[in-house]
Design a protein around this motif. Structure first.
Motif, PDB file in Angstrom:
ATOM      1  N   GLY A  26       0.822  -1.201   0.000  1.00 32.92           N
ATOM      2  CA  GLY A  26       0.000   0.000   0.000  1.00 32.92           C
ATOM      3  C   GLY A  26       0.858   1.254   0.000  1.00 32.92           C
ATOM      4  O   GLY A  26       2.011   1.240  -0.423  1.00 32.92           O
ATOM      5  N   ASN A  27       0.281   2.306   0.504  1.00 34.95           N
ATOM      6  CA  ASN A  27       0.927   3.615   0.507  1.00 34.95           C
ATOM      7  C   ASN A  27       1.914   3.718   1.672  1.00 34.95           C
ATOM      8  O   ASN A  27       1.677   4.401   2.650  1.00 34.95           O
ATOM      9  N   ILE A  28       3.042   3.016   1.548  1.00 29.48           N
ATOM     10  CA  ILE A  28       4.037   2.925   2.624  1.00 29.48           C
ATOM     11  C   ILE A  28       5.249   3.765   2.292  1.00 29.48           C
ATOM     12  O   ILE A  28       5.868   3.572   1.253  1.00 29.48           O
ATOM     13  N   PHE A  29       5.591   4.670   3.203  1.00 27.66           N
ATOM     14  CA  PHE A  29       6.825   5.432   3.060  1.00 27.66           C
ATOM     15  C   PHE A  29       7.964   4.769   3.816  1.00 27.66           C
ATOM     16  O   PHE A  29       9.075   4.635   3.313  1.00 27.66           O
ATOM     17  N   ARG A  30       7.655   4.340   5.038  1.00 33.38           N
ATOM     18  CA  ARG A  30       8.701   3.724   5.845  1.00 33.38           C
ATOM     19  C   ARG A  30       8.077   2.784   6.872  1.00 33.38           C
ATOM     20  O   ARG A  30       7.025   3.095   7.428  1.00 33.38           O
ATOM     21  N   ILE A  31       8.741   1.654   7.125  1.00 26.66           N
ATOM     22  CA  ILE A  31       8.337   0.723   8.175  1.00 26.66           C
ATOM     23  C   ILE A  31       9.361   0.803   9.282  1.00 26.66           C
ATOM     24  O   ILE A  31      10.569   0.634   9.046  1.00 26.66           O
ATOM     25  N   ASN A  32       8.913   1.050  10.491  1.00 22.41           N
ATOM     26  CA  ASN A  32       9.814   1.150  11.639  1.00 22.41           C
ATOM     27  C   ASN A  32      10.013  -0.221  12.250  1.00 22.41           C
ATOM     28  O   ASN A  32      11.073  -0.822  12.122  1.00 22.41           O
ATOM     29  N   ALA A  33       9.049  -0.738  12.938  1.00 27.90           N
ATOM     30  CA  ALA A  33       9.140  -2.049  13.577  1.00 27.90           C
ATOM     31  C   ALA A  33       8.119  -2.984  12.953  1.00 27.90           C
ATOM     32  O   ALA A  33       7.082  -2.547  12.457  1.00 27.90           O
ATOM     33  N   MET A  34       8.428  -4.271  12.992  1.00 22.95           N
ATOM     34  CA  MET A  34       7.502  -5.243  12.419  1.00 22.95           C
ATOM     35  C   MET A  34       7.713  -6.568  13.117  1.00 22.95           C
ATOM     36  O   MET A  34       8.864  -6.966  13.361  1.00 22.95           O
ATOM     37  N   GLY A  35       6.611  -7.253  13.449  1.00 17.66           N
ATOM     38  CA  GLY A  35       6.780  -8.499  14.159  1.00 17.66           C
ATOM     39  C   GLY A  35       5.518  -9.302  14.266  1.00 17.66           C
ATOM     40  O   GLY A  35       4.474  -8.955  13.702  1.00 17.66           O
ATOM     41  N   TRP A  36       5.610 -10.396  15.007  1.00 14.39           N
ATOM     42  CA  TRP A  36       4.527 -11.352  15.185  1.00 14.39           C
ATOM     43  C   TRP A  36       4.065 -11.367  16.640  1.00 14.39           C
ATOM     44  O   TRP A  36       4.899 -11.349  17.554  1.00 14.39           O
ATOM     45  N   TYR A  37       2.747 -11.452  16.813  1.00 16.48           N
ATOM     46  CA  TYR A  37       2.129 -11.455  18.129  1.00 16.48           C
ATOM     47  C   TYR A  37       1.128 -12.601  18.206  1.00 16.48           C
ATOM     48  O   TYR A  37       0.626 -13.077  17.188  1.00 16.48           O
ATOM     49  N   ARG A  38       0.814 -13.002  19.441  1.00 16.45           N
ATOM     50  CA  ARG A  38      -0.239 -13.985  19.662  1.00 16.45           C
ATOM     51  C   ARG A  38      -0.906 -13.685  20.987  1.00 16.45           C
ATOM     52  O   ARG A  38      -0.295 -13.059  21.861  1.00 16.45           O
ATOM     53  N   PRO A  39      -2.152 -14.117  21.184  1.00 16.99           N
ATOM     54  CA  PRO A  39      -2.827 -13.886  22.460  1.00 16.99           C
ATOM     55  C   PRO A  39      -2.087 -14.591  23.590  1.00 16.99           C
ATOM     56  O   PRO A  39      -1.472 -15.639  23.383  1.00 16.99           O
ATOM     57  N   ALA A  40      -2.142 -13.977  24.777  1.00 16.59           N
ATOM     58  CA  ALA A  40      -1.496 -14.567  25.947  1.00 16.59           C
ATOM     59  C   ALA A  40      -2.410 -14.372  27.153  1.00 16.59           C
ATOM     60  O   ALA A  40      -3.160 -13.393  27.208  1.00 16.59           O
ATOM     61  N   PRO A  41      -2.353 -15.286  28.128  1.00 19.42           N
ATOM     62  CA  PRO A  41      -3.187 -15.147  29.328  1.00 19.42           C
ATOM     63  C   PRO A  41      -2.933 -13.814  30.022  1.00 19.42           C
ATOM     64  O   PRO A  41      -1.791 -13.432  30.264  1.00 19.42           O
ATOM     65  N   GLY A  42      -3.997 -13.105  30.308  1.00 16.92           N
ATOM     66  CA  GLY A  42      -3.869 -11.841  31.003  1.00 16.92           C
ATOM     67  C   GLY A  42      -3.432 -10.679  30.149  1.00 16.92           C
ATOM     68  O   GLY A  42      -3.304  -9.560  30.639  1.00 16.92           O
ATOM     69  N   LYS A  43      -3.181 -10.915  28.872  1.00 21.56           N
ATOM     70  CA  LYS A  43      -2.767  -9.848  27.964  1.00 21.56           C
ATOM     71  C   LYS A  43      -3.627  -9.923  26.715  1.00 21.56           C
ATOM     72  O   LYS A  43      -4.196 -10.968  26.401  1.00 21.56           O
ATOM     73  N   GLN A  44      -3.657  -8.809  26.020  1.00 27.71           N
ATOM     74  CA  GLN A  44      -4.337  -8.881  24.722  1.00 27.71           C
ATOM     75  C   GLN A  44      -3.523  -9.729  23.763  1.00 27.71           C
ATOM     76  O   GLN A  44      -3.982 -10.753  23.280  1.00 27.71           O
ATOM     77  N   ARG A  45      -2.327  -9.316  23.479  1.00 31.13           N
ATOM     78  CA  ARG A  45      -1.421 -10.060  22.620  1.00 31.13           C
ATOM     79  C   ARG A  45      -0.003  -9.838  23.114  1.00 31.13           C
ATOM     80  O   ARG A  45       0.346  -8.756  23.563  1.00 31.13           O
ATOM     81  N   GLU A  46       0.814 -10.871  22.989  1.00 31.32           N
ATOM     82  CA  GLU A  46       2.211 -10.745  23.392  1.00 31.32           C
ATOM     83  C   GLU A  46       3.103 -10.837  22.165  1.00 31.32           C
ATOM     84  O   GLU A  46       2.760 -11.498  21.181  1.00 31.32           O
ATOM     85  N   LEU A  47       4.252 -10.176  22.268  1.00 31.81           N
ATOM     86  CA  LEU A  47       5.218 -10.272  21.189  1.00 31.81           C
ATOM     87  C   LEU A  47       5.801 -11.684  21.169  1.00 31.81           C
ATOM     88  O   LEU A  47       6.262 -12.189  22.187  1.00 31.81           O
ATOM     89  N   VAL A  48       5.785 -12.289  19.997  1.00 34.30           N
ATOM     90  CA  VAL A  48       6.437 -13.581  19.796  1.00 34.30           C
ATOM     91  C   VAL A  48       7.852 -13.346  19.282  1.00 34.30           C
ATOM     92  O   VAL A  48       8.825 -13.863  19.825  1.00 34.30           O
TER      93      VAL A  48
END
Length: 121
Positions: A26-48
């Motif tokens: 899409g209309n991307i100028f720059r990507i800073n951070a990028m990664g994968w997440y998954r749901p975790a107990p007590g959290k919405q999503r955690e960084l994998v």
């Protein structure tokens, strides 16, 4: 518009491997951070696993030594190689990227739709 499209999920037996892909477009100028997440107990999503804004990698303790994140030369696609999978890895995996659009002065978080990973015998 910006889109993150994930692929590569599926059903795998314990000890098996999967490779996830996430492509930003899409209309991307720059990507800073990028990664994968998954749901975790007590959290919405955690960084994998992810690339920080400085280009280094970060992993959850539970996946260190088993998962490897990589990206293409353009930096718009990230991959997650998952080896030695265990049932506890079963989850929907979401890709997230901090992106500056071509029409913007700031970065915003974008999420993919998620891809299901099921580890079961």
């Amino acid at each position: 518009q910006v889109q993150l499209v994930e692929s590569g999920g599926g059903l795998v037996q314990p000890g098996g491997s999967l490779r996830l892909s996430c492509a930003a477009s899409g209309n991307i100028f720059r990507i800073n951070a990028m990664g994968w997440y998954r749901p975790a107990p007590g959290k919405q999503r955690e960084l994998v696993a992810g690339f920080t804004g400085g280009g280094s990698t970060d992993y959850a303790d539970s996946v260190k030594g088993r998962f490897t994140i990589s990206r293409d030369n353009a930096g718009n696609t990230v991959y997650l190689q998952m080896n030695s999978l265990i049932p506890e890895d079963t989850a929907v995996y979401y890709c997230k990227a901090k992106i500056q659009r071509g029409t913007s002065w700031y970065f915003s978080d974008y999420w993919g739709q998620g891809t299901q990973v099921t580890v079961s015998s």
